[in-house]
Scaffold this motif. Sequence first.
Motif, PDB file in Angstrom:
ATOM      1  N   ARG A   1       0.855  -1.185   0.000  1.00 51.98           N
ATOM      2  CA  ARG A   1       0.000   0.000   0.000  1.00 51.98           C
ATOM      3  C   ARG A   1       0.889   1.233   0.000  1.00 51.98           C
ATOM      4  O   ARG A   1       2.041   1.180   0.426  1.00 51.98           O
ATOM      5  N   VAL A   2       0.352   2.345  -0.485  1.00 57.39           N
ATOM      6  CA  VAL A   2       1.117   3.579  -0.517  1.00 57.39           C
ATOM      7  C   VAL A   2       0.189   4.742  -0.194  1.00 57.39           C
ATOM      8  O   VAL A   2      -0.914   4.829  -0.731  1.00 57.39           O
ATOM      9  N   PRO A   3       0.585   5.633   0.714  1.00 56.69           N
ATOM     10  CA  PRO A   3      -0.238   6.810   0.992  1.00 56.69           C
ATOM     11  C   PRO A   3      -0.305   7.706  -0.246  1.00 56.69           C
ATOM     12  O   PRO A   3       0.671   7.835  -0.989  1.00 56.69           O
ATOM     13  N   VAL A   4      -1.447   8.344  -0.462  1.00 56.32           N
ATOM     14  CA  VAL A   4      -1.606   9.260  -1.580  1.00 56.32           C
ATOM     15  C   VAL A   4      -0.962  10.589  -1.198  1.00 56.32           C
ATOM     16  O   VAL A   4      -1.323  11.178  -0.175  1.00 56.32           O
ATOM     17  N   PRO A   5       0.004  11.074  -1.981  1.00 55.66           N
ATOM     18  CA  PRO A   5       0.696  12.312  -1.607  1.00 55.66           C
ATOM     19  C   PRO A   5      -0.247  13.511  -1.553  1.00 55.66           C
ATOM     20  O   PRO A   5      -1.166  13.628  -2.370  1.00 55.66           O
TER      21      PRO A   5
END
Length: 367
Positions: A341-345
Motif C-alpha cells: 500500500r502507498v499513501p496518496v501524496p
Amino acid sequence: MRITGIDIHPLAIPLKGVFRNAHDAKTRQESIVVRVRTDEGLTGLGNVDPDPGHSEESFSETLKAVRTLAPDLTGWDPLNLSAALDLMDRRLPRHLDAKAVLEMALFDLKAKALGQPAHSLLGGRLKEEVRLNGWIGLLEPDSAAREALGWRDAGFGSVKIKMGSGIEADRDRVAAVREAVGSGLKLRVDANEAYGVDEAIRLGKALAPLDVALLEQPVSRSDYGGLARVRRAIDIPVMADEAIVGPQTLVEVIRKEAADIVKVKVMKQGGITRTVRMVYMAEAAGIGCVIGHGFGLTINTLAEIHVAASCGNIMDGCESVGPLKMGGDVVEQPLDLKEGRVPVPNGPGLGAELAESELARWAMPAP
C-alpha cells in the motif's frame, strides 16, 4: 509564465534480478525523465518507462519523439495542458509514450503552481492510500507458491501470476499458489497474448476451479473478436491490456463486448488527462479498470497513484509496482511499496524531487 526549456534525460537502470513473461526476459529498464523549466523558476517532472512488448514504439523512437516535441513547447504557457496536447498531436501522430512524459511534467508543474497535489486537478482523492498488486513470473509451481506467500505476508491483497508456459504448466503454477495461500489472496493471471483463441478458452476452463479474479490478455492485442469469444466461453472475467492504447481501442472493446475489465497506464494512454478520460469511458460502458505499469521509476508511478486515488472506477490492486523491481531511482525519496500500500501524496504536484546525483549515475551515454 512561459516554458523556457525542457531537459531530457535517457536512463538505463538495472533490475533486481531477471523478470520473465511471455514477451521477453528483462534485466534492466530504459527510462526517460524530463524536467520542464519556466521563466518563473517553477519546474515540472515527467517520466516514462517504455516496455518492449507493451509500448507501441521502441525506446529510441520514443526518445526521438520527445526530442522532436520539446522545442515546439518552448515559449508556451505551461498551464494550458489542452493546448499542449493539441500542439503535440498536430506535430506528431501517435507516439503516446513521448506525449505522456511531457504532459506529466506539465501536470506536475501546474499543480505546483497552484499549490495543490496532482489529484486535486482531477477532482480530488477518494482514498487516503492505494492498495497494490504483487506479481509472480514464469516460475516452477513450488517457487511460485513461495513467492505468493511472501506477497501475502508482506500485506498485499492480490497478486498477478504470469502465464505462457503451456496450459498444463500454467494451471499447475496457479494451483500451487492457490493451495499455498488458501483464500487469503486474490489471484490474477496474465498471459501476455501467449495463446490462440481455442487454447485460451481451454486455459480459462482449466483455471476456473482455482478462484481466479481475472484473466489478462490471453490472445493477440489485435484480435478483439477472439478476445470476445474467450470472454463468452469462460467463467473468469477477462481483462484487456495490450489491446488498450488510445480511445479508439477502448471503443472497439466496448463494441465487441470483448472484456469485463481494461488495464490503463498513464504512459501508454498518452498522459494523465487522457488516461482519466478513458477510465470514465470504461465506467460509462460498465467496464472496470485496473491501472499500472510493471517496470519503472517513482515519478511515473506517482502519476498513476494520483489517478488511482481520484477515480472510483479503478479497482483495488494497483499494478504500479515498478519501483519494487528497480535497482535504482532518480528521486530524493523513492516510493516504499513493500507493504502493499502507498499513501496518496498531499504535497504540491506529483510529490517527487529529483536527486541530481542519481540522475547522473544512471544516465545513458549520449548517442
